[in-house]
Design a protein around this motif. Structure first.
Motif, PDB file in Angstrom:
ATOM      1  N   ILE A 113       4.873  -1.080   2.842  1.00  0.00           N
ATOM      2  CA  ILE A 113       4.179   0.208   2.891  1.00  0.00           C
ATOM      3  C   ILE A 113       5.081   1.268   2.280  1.00  0.00           C
ATOM      4  N   VAL A 114       4.605   1.899   1.216  1.00  0.00           N
ATOM      5  CA  VAL A 114       5.358   3.006   0.623  1.00  0.00           C
ATOM      6  C   VAL A 114       4.944   4.273   1.373  1.00  0.00           C
ATOM      7  N   THR A 119       0.840  -1.202   0.000  1.00  0.00           N
ATOM      8  CA  THR A 119       0.000   0.000   0.000  1.00  0.00           C
ATOM      9  C   THR A 119       0.872   1.247   0.000  1.00  0.00           C
ATOM     10  N   VAL A 120       0.231   2.403  -0.086  1.00  0.00           N
ATOM     11  CA  VAL A 120       0.942   3.676   0.017  1.00  0.00           C
ATOM     12  C   VAL A 120       0.330   4.468   1.171  1.00  0.00           C
ATOM     13  N   ALA A 121       1.199   4.963   2.067  1.00  0.00           N
ATOM     14  CA  ALA A 121       0.743   5.794   3.188  1.00  0.00           C
ATOM     15  C   ALA A 121       1.073   7.238   2.859  1.00  0.00           C
ATOM     16  N   ARG A 123      -4.344   3.371  10.702  1.00  0.00           N
ATOM     17  CA  ARG A 123      -3.493   4.516  10.970  1.00  0.00           C
ATOM     18  C   ARG A 123      -2.090   3.959  11.150  1.00  0.00           C
ATOM     19  N   ILE A 124      -1.085   4.663  10.627  1.00  0.00           N
ATOM     20  CA  ILE A 124       0.300   4.196  10.726  1.00  0.00           C
ATOM     21  C   ILE A 124       1.106   5.234  11.491  1.00  0.00           C
ATOM     22  N   HIS A 178       9.763   9.646  10.621  1.00  0.00           N
ATOM     23  CA  HIS A 178       8.996  10.034  11.803  1.00  0.00           C
ATOM     24  C   HIS A 178       7.687  10.669  11.359  1.00  0.00           C
ATOM     25  N   GLY A 179       6.624  10.299  12.029  1.00  0.00           N
ATOM     26  CA  GLY A 179       5.350  10.939  11.713  1.00  0.00           C
ATOM     27  C   GLY A 179       4.203   9.962  11.812  1.00  0.00           C
ATOM     28  N   ALA A 180       3.035  10.406  11.302  1.00  0.00           N
ATOM     29  CA  ALA A 180       1.842   9.559  11.371  1.00  0.00           C
ATOM     30  C   ALA A 180       1.042   9.721  10.078  1.00  0.00           C
ATOM     31  N   LYS A 181       0.473   8.609   9.619  1.00  0.00           N
ATOM     32  CA  LYS A 181      -0.348   8.623   8.397  1.00  0.00           C
ATOM     33  C   LYS A 181      -1.714   8.039   8.736  1.00  0.00           C
ATOM     34  N   ARG A 182      -2.735   8.555   8.093  1.00  0.00           N
ATOM     35  CA  ARG A 182      -4.072   8.035   8.357  1.00  0.00           C
ATOM     36  C   ARG A 182      -4.698   7.478   7.083  1.00  0.00           C
TER      37      ARG A 182
END
Lengths: 376, 401
Positions: free
Chosen positions: A169-170, A124-126, A208-209, A154-158
């Motif tokens: 995960i891209v 998948t792609v985040a 959420r990543i 560093h960070g967060a993806k939804r």
């Protein structure tokens, strides 16, 4: 560009229709939802899709693919959409697959695409961080130098499609030094990466990543902002095809109900008030079919300019997201009380339409982009 | 393919040699060009020469059989011819309802004698035709028509009235739906008859529309004569023929509106920049900007649908049901565009006539008014939706027409 199916394409469409339908349409999604299934889709069916070659439809044969294009994949996605199949074909083959296929890294391509085609890897792609798509894309996630040519993310993806199940995960992150966006190929089980499943209305797998110093080699970067734009547009066209399938199925279901349900001693489908509304839905669905076909063929044109791809993707998404929502709203209304029950399938389409409309930008966003591309 | 390439080379060479220079770069369409007929004058001697040259090759009706004077071309060859005409931006040598409506219907339903009598004058542009369908009491409910045709010797005597007949005042012959059996139920007592309008008892009266133009007429028939041999498809079988003709008409209307919606985005944007500014950059009004985008996207989706229908036909697939949407969608699309155009023009779009208004702005107003009729003429949108619901979607007939 020819807006008609050739013989091979018709075969793919027919066999896709059979494969998804044989598995039971909405019933399958309902069972997965009710069981709270952690995978959220069928691994056995995924293997079967690999055997049919569909997971690598748009990849070249030397990378395990079939050497066809987005056009053919869209036929499979359309049929999948009719049954609300939650298998992550769009995320794996069209999102992550396009990033790898069109990206800078030969190593990543040869490592991952054969395994994706074989059904060994869910990908998948985040990319998303805000509730609504924006432009330029908000990206607070950073890629920081970690020495020895490595970077840490560093960070967060939804709203990461199939994020909790993906083996690859891209991740989209901004290079802290240069400020440039980058796409980084990250194994799903990398240290510092946490996936939290999101339970959304459509019951499709999503997560959420959180990235807490995920360290990858510098050659994990497979491209930048231009690649991301192309990837999102190709996937957007695939989603439009899926939406076309979804709206067609919800419409067929509604036509069946209009013929069958009797009130005042006659089928309600004999009432002109309902007939005209159904006819208008039909018109809008046919227009959607034309734009989806044209968009997929544009994506397959060698060397298509990014702006041309963006324009047809926006056309396809603006029309299909709006029409899908309208069709399902009407479908529920025409079903009457039964349409409001969880027991009836029509509600699943309503929920899916809402998710589709918010996945790669809604119709208003795409109309705005169309105008920007045209210089007004 | 090489055959077509050869044909293209031949056509190109012939056009380069023969097409009048003065007409190049002046394309028309099926509503803008030379209509022919007994009273049809030519805009210039070159127009006359252009028609004569094309008639000699049968290229005013390229796909009709050569035995009637047509070009005998295949559809693929005709496509080549049309693209070569477009390349030089030449006007069609001849337009009219003979070529797009009654001609194709005669080819399908006419007797050999009818084809030999009526097709050559159409191809040569000698006879201009009009369509007598609607009556004052029979609009959407066309089959309730009352115009009578009574047997008299080897012919008929016609009495009654037609209305909304396009260009009847400039036409030579009219094809009419008439009632030949008043005792029969509705559709079954109707005949399709060809009538020479140059005879006593035929009166035409133009109808002034809200746009100020008078493209439509009333036609009155007072003991008008028609010949038995001019009934097409057999007595009391006119409804079948009428429906076939409506199919040709609907295809034509689709093409007309394809042309009418083309270039909407550029036109609307030009008006918006003029009225709102800035000339460059993002339009100042985000709501009007969104409406322009919607119009542009609608146009693209419509054009792609027309292409899809054509491409499917080319691959030999049986015609799908998609063409049923062209009339209703194309006409509404054109209305939205015309409405948006006058909206963008503001007070400049309010002029009726006079030197105080630019001619382009006056045209906007008239075009907007005229476009209101698009969803009424040629079968109202409501009738089109009935057809889709019943014949495409298979919804049950509840008595609502």
């Amino acid at each position: 560009m020819k807006l008609a199916l050739n013989e091979d394409q018709r075969l793919i469409k027919d066999s896709a229709a059979a494969v998804w339908k044989d598995r039971g349409a909405v019933e399958r999604l309902r069972k997965l939802r009710d069981a709270g299934d952690a995978t959220g889709f069928s691994r056995a069916l995924w293997d079967e899709l690999a055997g049919l070659g569909w997971l690598g439809l748009p990849f070249p044969e030397e990378l395990g693919g079939v050497g066809l294009g987005v056009t053919e994949l869209c036929l499979v996605l359309e049929e999948a959409g009719k049954t609300l199949a939650p298998e992550p074909l769009l995320a794996t083959t069209l999102l992550a697959g396009s990033a790898l296929l069109l990206g800078d890294s030969d190593a990543a391509r040869t490592t991952w695409l054969p395994r994706i085609s074989a059904g060994e890897v869910i990908a998948t792609v985040a990319w998303q961080e805000r509730a609504r798509r924006d432009e330029p894309l908000s990206c607070a996630a950073v890629a920081r130098s970690a020495g020895d040519g490595r970077v840490s993310l560093h960070g967060a993806k939804r709203e990461v499609l199939v994020g909790a199940q993906a083996e690859l995960i891209v991740v989209v992150a901004r290079d802290e030094a240069s400020g440039q966006l980058g796409l980084y190929a990250v194994p799903g089980d990398a240290e510092g990466l946490t996936a939290t499943p999101l339970v959304r209305v459509d019951a499709f797998p999503c997560a959420r990543i959180d990235l807490d110093g995920v360290v990858v080699a510098s050659d994990a970067r497979i491209g930048g902002a231009e690649l991301l734009a192309t990837v999102l547009d190709r996937a957007g066209i695939g989603l439009a095809a899926e939406a076309l399938g979804g709206m067609s199925a919800a419409f067929e279901m509604t036509l069946g109900w209009l013929r069958e349900r009797r009130q005042f001693g006659v089928p309600i489908g004999s009432f002109q008030a309902l007939q005209h509304r159904a006819a208008r839905l039909y018109i809008d669905i046919e227009l959607c079919r034309s734009v989806v076909m044209a968009a997929a063929r544009t994506a397959d044109q060698p060397g298509v300019p990014a702006a041309a791809l963006a324009q047809v993707a926006s056309l396809a998404l603006a029309r299909t997201t709006d029409t899908f929502l309208r069709v399902v709203d009407e479908a529920v209304q025409m079903h009457g009380g039964v349409g409001m029950t969880d027991e009836h399938d029509v509600g699943f389409y309503l929920k899916r339409a809402r998710v589709v409309a918010a996945t790669f930008g809604d119709a208003a966003w795409h109309r705005d982009r169309w105008a920007r591309l045209a210089g007004y | 393919m090489s055959d077509l390439d050869g044909f293209r080379a031949e056509v190109r060479a012939w056009l380069e040699e023969h097409a009048p220079i003065s007409l190049r770069g002046r394309p028309g369409d099926i509503f803008h060009g030379h209509w022919g007929g007994r009273r049809g004058g030519f805009e210039s001697p070159d127009h006359e020469r252009w028609l004569r040259l094309m008639v000699e090759r049968g290229w005013t009706a390229p796909t009709w059989p050569t035995e009637y004077g047509g070009g005998g071309l295949s559809r693929a060859q005709d496509a080549v011819l049309q693209s070569e005409l477009r390349r030089l931006r030449l006007p069609p040598p001849l337009i009219g309802f003979g070529l797009v409506m009654i001609g194709p219907t005669l080819l399908e339903y006419g007797t050999e004698a009818q084809k030999r009598e009526h097709l050559p004058p159409i191809i040569r542009g000698e006879i201009r035709w009009c369509q007598g369908y609607s009556e004052p009491g029979s609009g959407s409910d066309l089959a309730s028509l009352q115009m009578r045709a009574e047997k008299n010797g080897d012919g008929y005597v016609l009495n009654g009235q037609k209305i909304w007949t396009s260009y009847a005042d400039e036409s030579d012959w009219i094809f009419c739906l008439v009632r030949t059996d008043p005792a029969a139920k509705k559709q079954s007592g109707i005949s399709f008859v060809l009538v020479d309008m140059d005879q006593p008892g035929v009166t035409t009266r133009p109808i002034k529309l809200i746009s100020g133009a008078s493209p439509f007429c009333e036609v009155f028939f007072d003991d008008v004569k028609a010949l038995a041999r001019d009934v097409v498809g057999g007595e009391n079988n006119g409804w079948t023929v009428a429906k076939a003709l409506l199919r040709h008409e609907r295809t034509m209307v689709g093409e007309v509106f394809a042309r009418s919606v083309m270039g909407a985005e550029a036109e609307l944007l030009g008006l918006a920049r003029e009225a709102l500014g800035p000339a460059e950059g993002t339009l100042a009004d985000p709501l009007l900007r969104d409406r322009i985008v919607q119009s542009a996207m609608d146009e693209r989706a419509f054009m792609l649908t027309i292409q899809r229908i054509q491409d499917a036909a080319k691959t030999g697939q049986p015609p799908g049901t998609e063409s049923s949407i062209l009339k209703v969608y194309g006409t509404e699309l054109n209305q939205r565009r015309r409405e948006l155009a006058v909206t963008l023009a503001g007070a400049d779009g309010l002029g009726w006539e006079g030197e105080s208004y630019a001619s382009g702005h006056l045209a906007l107003t008239r075009d907007w008014l005229r476009s209101r009729g698009n969803t009424i003429e040629g079968g109202t949108s409501e009738i089109q939706l009935n057809i889709i619901a019943k014949h495409v979607l298979g919804l049950p007939d509840g008595g609502a027409r």
